[in-house]
Every structure is written in structure tokens, then in C-alpha cells.
Design an enzyme around this catalytic site. Structure first.
Site, PDB file in Angstrom:
ATOM      1  N   SER A  99       0.849  -1.189   0.000  1.00 49.93           N
ATOM      2  CA  SER A  99       0.000   0.000   0.000  1.00 49.93           C
ATOM      3  C   SER A  99       0.884   1.239   0.000  1.00 49.93           C
ATOM      4  CB  SER A  99      -0.910   0.012   1.234  1.00 49.93           C
ATOM      5  OG  SER A  99      -1.778  -1.100   1.230  1.00 49.93           O
ATOM      6  N   GLY A 112      -0.404   4.411   0.093  1.00 46.71           N
ATOM      7  CA  GLY A 112      -1.242   5.536   0.496  1.00 46.71           C
ATOM      8  C   GLY A 112      -1.976   6.134  -0.686  1.00 46.71           C
ATOM      9  N   ALA A 113      -1.916   7.470  -0.800  1.00 42.60           N
ATOM     10  CA  ALA A 113      -2.616   8.173  -1.870  1.00 42.60           C
ATOM     11  C   ALA A 113      -2.067   7.841  -3.251  1.00 42.60           C
ATOM     12  CB  ALA A 113      -2.530   9.677  -1.635  1.00 42.60           C
ATOM     13  N   GLY A 133      -1.490   4.801  -4.448  1.00 39.67           N
ATOM     14  CA  GLY A 133      -2.015   3.566  -4.993  1.00 39.67           C
ATOM     15  C   GLY A 133      -1.438   2.330  -4.334  1.00 39.67           C
ATOM     16  N   GLY A 187      -6.092  -0.336   4.849  1.00 37.41           N
ATOM     17  CA  GLY A 187      -5.198  -1.407   4.396  1.00 37.41           C
ATOM     18  C   GLY A 187      -5.776  -2.781   4.662  1.00 37.41           C
ATOM     19  N   ASP A 188      -6.498  -2.919   5.763  1.00 39.59           N
ATOM     20  CA  ASP A 188      -7.128  -4.203   6.085  1.00 39.59           C
ATOM     21  C   ASP A 188      -8.249  -4.511   5.098  1.00 39.59           C
ATOM     22  OD1 ASP A 188      -5.465  -4.020   8.345  1.00 39.59           O
ATOM     23  OD2 ASP A 188      -7.039  -2.966   9.453  1.00 39.59           O
TER      24      ASP A 188
END
Length: 315
Positions: A220, A222-223, A225, A251-252
Site C-alpha cells: 500500500s 497511500g494516496a 495507490g 489497508g485491512d
């Protein structure tokens, strides 16, 4: 059936507030109470999609009983491992601009007997699971090699395992070759011991984790992608998001979407991105339902933008 393991679950209280003022009285405009922990959130997202899931949890005291009750109310089966210490309670303060301030309690210290009971409970359910998702930090009393032992036992049962943890416990587990690991950008940088400034840096770091034993890396960013680096190739996925309300559990939710879609390839990554994008637009740690997903907003490509700077580079 998807089995989840959360060694250090929690009872999570989220308060939405106008702003944080140190030393002042903060008046919440809304509040939520949810069962917490990364594996718990994966189960919640899987259940919201209408799939069967069993959550293996060490639970103790009144907070532990409440966590079990809340999960049962969401249609989630709980394989409870009784422990002497009380399950931890966490607090999150959510501001209108998406800023989240969290206070996470340490949780109980597990004894050697409780640790073995937890491993045995997982092993007894492993045979009926399509995937096992093991997520989060380890509680006091469990050594850094605990996840490695868990991966070894799960593989002996013939079940695939996805691991979402960080630090020494992630590095120790790689020697047992988990099928998928799911770090965020910060955890990925920590694992390879160097800064990550671009998407290309993240790809190289993920390739290194594969070289150390990970079957696939779902990262992951974040913003920016998400990345999937596996034997089948490297994929980059991103989605349009109107506004971020809370990133708790995003994320989960992504991991739940990925595993529910098979846990491999471009289609699974697209599901992961869709679930993560939906989760950040919901309050607190609410997990998205199928109605919240916008598959048309997701793009997955093998044309990875290696030179793109990360919005939040890892120092």
C-alpha cells in the site's frame, strides 16, 4: 472460508471532533465503538461482502467479551482463545480534514501456555480455510519469531497464508515463505533499511522481500495507490477518491478484497484498490460493503510509473 488471526485485538472507540486543542475539553460530534485489530478488520470486510469468515482471537476481560459480542452481531464466527489479561482498548480522534490521532494501548501479556493455545486453535481451523490472514503487531509475551512458527504450521496444514505485520516479526517470517506479505510504504522501507522516494524504489524493495522468501508483495502506497509484485509480474493500481474521511482499516479492507478475489493477479489487485478506496471514505473503521465499491474508478496496469515521486516519501 477466510480465517483471520489477530494476536493483539482491541476494542476501538472513534470520536469525530472539530479540532484537537491541547489542554482543552474536546466535544465529539459523533462516536463509534468497533471491534479492532488488523485481522478483525479483514474479517469484518469479508463478512460485509457476504463471505464466511472465522476470527481467531485471544480475548480477556470485559473488553474481550464485548469484542466477541460485536463480531457475532456482524455475522462473524469467533474462535476465542481465553487469556488472563484484559483485551486492550484504543482511542482514535478524527478531524474533518482527515487527520487521525490514535492512542493504542499495549494490550495483555500472553503466557507461553496461551501462546501455544493460540497456535493450536489456528492449526485446528486451518484445514477448512482457503486463506489465513495473520495481521498486526504481536502482544507482549510473544517473540519476534512467533509469526514464523505460525507460517510453518499453516503450510504444514496445506493452507495459504497472508501476513500483514512489520519490523523484526516480518523479517523473521520471510524464511518460512509466506504466500503474501502486505506492507505499507513505511513498513516496506523499514524492511529493506533505506528510504523510498519513488514508486520504482517501492518496486525494488518489494522484489527484495520476494528474494528473501515472500511469495508475493501487496504494498500500500497511500494516496499513490498499490503495488502487487509476484512471480506473475508487477502491477500498479490506483483509484479516484473524492474525499478522505478516515484511513483507519483501509489497508485491512484492501487485504480482504485481495484475498476474497483469489489473492493473485490484476483482478485481485483491482479488488484490493476498490476496497481501500471505499474504506477511506467511510467513518472510523467502518468496512465497505459491495454497495460502497466503485470498480469503475479503479485502474490497474503493468505500465508501472517507476519515476513517480511518492506523495509521502519514506525517510
Amino acid at each position: 472460508m477466510l480465517l483471520t488471526v489477530t494476536p493483539n485485538p482491541s476494542l476501538d472507540r472513534t470520536y469525530e471532533i472539530p479540532a484537537i486543542e491541547r489542554g482543552g475539553v474536546l466535544r465529539a460530534t459523533a462516536e463509534r465503538m468497533d471491534p479492532g485489530g488488523k485481522g478483525v478488520n479483514v474479517s469484518r470486510a469479508v463478512a460485509a461482502a457476504g463471505h464466511r469468515t472465522v476470527a481467531v482471537l485471544p480475548l480477556g476481560g470485559a473488553p474481550g467479551a464485548l469484542v466477541a459480542d460485536l463480531l457475532a452481531g456482524q455475522g462473524i464466527e469467533v474462535a476465542r482463545v481465553p487469556v488472563a489479561g484484559a483485551t486492550r482498548s484504543n482511542i482514535a480522534l478524527a478531524e474533518p480534514d482527515g487527520t487521525l490521532t490514535k492512542i493504542n494501548a499495549p494490550g495483555p501479556e500472553l503466557t507461553a501456555a496461551e501462546s501455544e493455545s493460540l497456535l493450536s486453535t489456528i492449526r485446528s481451523h486451518a484445514g477448512s480455510a482457503a486463506w489465513i490472514a495473520c495481521c498486526g503487531s504481536l502482544p507482549r509475551g510473544l517473540g519476534a519469531d512467533w509469526y514464523a512458527e505460525l507460517v510453518a504450521r499453516v503450510h504444514r496444514a496445506g493452507t495459504r497464508i497472508a501476513l500483514d505485520t512489520s519490523g523484526p516479526s516480518l523479517l523473521a517470517a520471510l524464511r518460512e515463505r509466506p504466500d503474501v506479505v502486505k506492507p505499507n510504504a513505511e513498513e516496506l522501507g523499514q524492511a529493506v533499511g533505506r528510504p523510498l522516494a519513488t514508486v520504482g524504489d517501492a518496486v525494488k524493495a518489494a522484489e527484495e522481500l520476494r528474494g528473501q522468501g515472500a511469495g508475493a508483495v501487496l504494498a500500500s502506497l497511500g494516496a499513490d495507490g498499490q503495488l502487487l509484485v509476484s512471480a506473475a509480474g508487477t502491477y500498479f493500481g490506483f483509484a479516484r477518491v473524492a474525499a478522505v474521511r478516515s484511513n483507519v482499516g483501509a489497508g485491512d479492507a484492501s487485504l480482504a478484497g485481495f484475498l476474497a478475489a483469489g489473492g493473485d493477479g490484476a483482478g485481485a489487485l483491482a479488488a484490493a484498490v476498490a476496497h481501500g478506496a471505499a474504506a477511506v471514505q467511510l467513518p472510523g473503521s467502518v468496512m465497505p460493503s459491495p454497495a460502497d465499491l466503485e470498480p469503475s474508478a479503479v485502474t490497474v496496469t503493468t505500465d508501472v510509473p517507476l519515476d513517480r515521486p511518492l506523495t509521502e516519501p519514506v525517510p
